[in-house]
Design a protein around this motif. Structure first.
Motif, PDB file in Angstrom:
ATOM      1  N   THR A 196       0.833  -1.210   0.000  1.00  0.00           N
ATOM      2  CA  THR A 196       0.000   0.000   0.000  1.00  0.00           C
ATOM      3  C   THR A 196       0.868   1.260   0.000  1.00  0.00           C
ATOM      4  N   PRO A 197       0.274   2.404  -0.342  1.00  0.00           N
ATOM      5  CA  PRO A 197       1.043   3.651  -0.234  1.00  0.00           C
ATOM      6  C   PRO A 197       1.392   3.985   1.219  1.00  0.00           C
ATOM      7  N   GLN A 198       0.441   3.791   2.124  1.00  0.00           N
ATOM      8  CA  GLN A 198       0.695   4.246   3.507  1.00  0.00           C
ATOM      9  C   GLN A 198       1.851   3.514   4.171  1.00  0.00           C
ATOM     10  N   HIS A 199       2.007   2.209   3.837  1.00  0.00           N
ATOM     11  CA  HIS A 199       3.098   1.462   4.472  1.00  0.00           C
ATOM     12  C   HIS A 199       4.451   1.806   3.856  1.00  0.00           C
ATOM     13  N   GLU A 273      -0.267   8.716  -7.895  1.00  0.00           N
ATOM     14  CA  GLU A 273       0.640   9.849  -7.695  1.00  0.00           C
ATOM     15  C   GLU A 273       1.493   9.660  -6.439  1.00  0.00           C
ATOM     16  N   ILE A 274       0.905   9.043  -5.430  1.00  0.00           N
ATOM     17  CA  ILE A 274       1.693   8.773  -4.212  1.00  0.00           C
ATOM     18  C   ILE A 274       2.779   7.746  -4.507  1.00  0.00           C
ATOM     19  N   TYR A 275       2.401   6.685  -5.196  1.00  0.00           N
ATOM     20  CA  TYR A 275       3.403   5.666  -5.551  1.00  0.00           C
ATOM     21  C   TYR A 275       4.505   6.286  -6.418  1.00  0.00           C
ATOM     22  N   ALA A 276       4.118   7.167  -7.360  1.00  0.00           N
ATOM     23  CA  ALA A 276       5.132   7.796  -8.218  1.00  0.00           C
ATOM     24  C   ALA A 276       6.125   8.574  -7.357  1.00  0.00           C
ATOM     25  N   GLY A 277       5.606   9.275  -6.348  1.00  0.00           N
ATOM     26  CA  GLY A 277       6.478  10.024  -5.438  1.00  0.00           C
ATOM     27  C   GLY A 277       7.452   9.109  -4.701  1.00  0.00           C
TER      28      GLY A 277
END
Ligand code: NCD
Ligand code: ZN
Length: 345
Positions: A196-199, A273-277
């Motif tokens: 996940t993005p949060q982890h 977009e979070i994953y790209a970051g």
């Protein structure tokens, strides 16, 4: 790199809810992803083929006009799941997997599997038909520390299960620990994991930053920094059996800002977009496409998507709230700057 184009990505772990809540969120995923594997933990769990087909129709009906987003459905495994229901899956191409929640492990998991022995016959049938088992990998014993639940699940449940069902295809969902990374990395080709993005972005300190922060609470709960680093390491390594599953799990603001707040983080607003970051910060943007658009499809044995998306390095501010059914919710990184932006055609 200021811009990147990639094959349209898929989200292999998504909660879309139902009714007005579904209508509020589904457009966010459809804007970014070609397909998503939709979790079956509705208030009345999706335990049968007929329920999954009906839920899929509701999802498609809630899509913005013109969207070609594909909902890939899952069945919720319970002690009472019949092997006959699994046999039916061969004729339902949009139902792609079965979800195993240990009873009581998370949101709406109270009707799930009490002990794994109860579903042996179903798992046998799934092995035979090559239907993947999606696993919420946490034990629920009150005696096990919440931060150890994933590690203990792997030792006590998953490893023995894999010895018994050597052909069963398994996705260990939303992994959070170094132990899970190592276990999947060393495991057979029948084993994969979603992240996940949060982890990837937060460790458990985020839950207690100057006070208790319910919008950072999800299950499995955020872990120590050493575990987050293990997730980033495996991402950097470009390992093909790790792929994107946002676990975006919307809850109304009031249900999270409560004396007993619900678990779940809404990341679907800007997941890609979070994953790209994250990949950008690792200096590995070139690996985003495999993680987001290739590895999952390959593991599930689906064709890769054909279209493309483009992301640009541009700062923008995530909204502080989003509409959710007749109320509102707080998205991941609400009010903060996101450095990547999905370009619309
Ligand atoms: C999910 C939800 O709310 O449905 N919550 C979460 O914290 N991830 C359930 C789940 O995947 O555990
Ligand atoms: Zn989930």
């Amino acid at each position: 790199m200021d811009s990147i184009s990639l094959t349209r990505p898929d989200d292999f772990h998504l909660h879309l809810r139902d009714g007005a809540a579904l209508a509020s969120v589904v457009g966010d995923s459809a804007r970014q992803f070609a397909r998503a594997v939709v979790m079956p933990n509705l208030k009345v769990p999706v335990t049968t083929v007929d329920q999954a087909e009906a839920y899929r129709r509701r999802i498609l009906a809630a899509l913005p006009a013109g969207s070609d987003f594909q909902a890939l459905m899952t069945l919720y495994l319970s002690d009472n799941t019949a092997t006959g229901e699994i046999s039916r899956l061969v004729e339902h191409e949009h139902i792609v997997a079965v979800k195993y929640y240990p009873a009581g492990a998370t949101t709406n998991a109270e009707h799930a599997v009490s002990t794994v022995e109860k579903v042996y016959a179903v798992l046998e049938k799934m092995s035979e038909l090559s239907v993947p088992l999606l696993v919420h990998g946490e034990v629920t014993d009150a005696g096990i520390d919440i931060f150890d639940r994933e590690r203990v699940f792997i030792e006590r449940v998953l490893a023995p299960l894999m010895q018994r069902f050597t052909q069963l295809r398994i996705v260990l969902e939303h992994i959070t620990t170094k132990e899970a990374v190592d276990f999947v990395r060393q495991g057979p080709d029948t084993l994969a994991a979603t992240i996940t993005p949060q982890h990837l972005v937060y460790n458990r300190n985020a839950l207690f930053q100057s006070g208790i922060r319910p919008h950072y609470y999800c299950l499995p709960v955020l872990k120590r920094e050493v575990h987050r680093q293990a997730l980033l390491d495996v991402l950097s390594s470009g390992h093909a059996r790790f792929f994107l599953g946002s676990d975006s799990a919307p809850h109304a603001r009031g249900d999270k800002e409560s004396a007993c707040g619900c678990a779940g983080i809404y990341s679907a607003h800007n997941a890609i977009e979070i994953y790209a970051g994250v990949f950008d910060e690792l200096g590995k943007l070139d690996q985003l496409e495999a993680f987001a658009s290739h590895n999952g499809a390959d593991f599930y044995g689906m064709a890769r998507n054909t279209g493309q998306i483009t992301l640009q390095k541009t700062d923008w501010t995530v909204p502080t709230t989003l509409p959710f059914a007749d109320t509102e919710m707080i998205p991941f990184n609400a009010g903060e700057i996101c450095h990547w932006k999905l370009m619309t055609l």
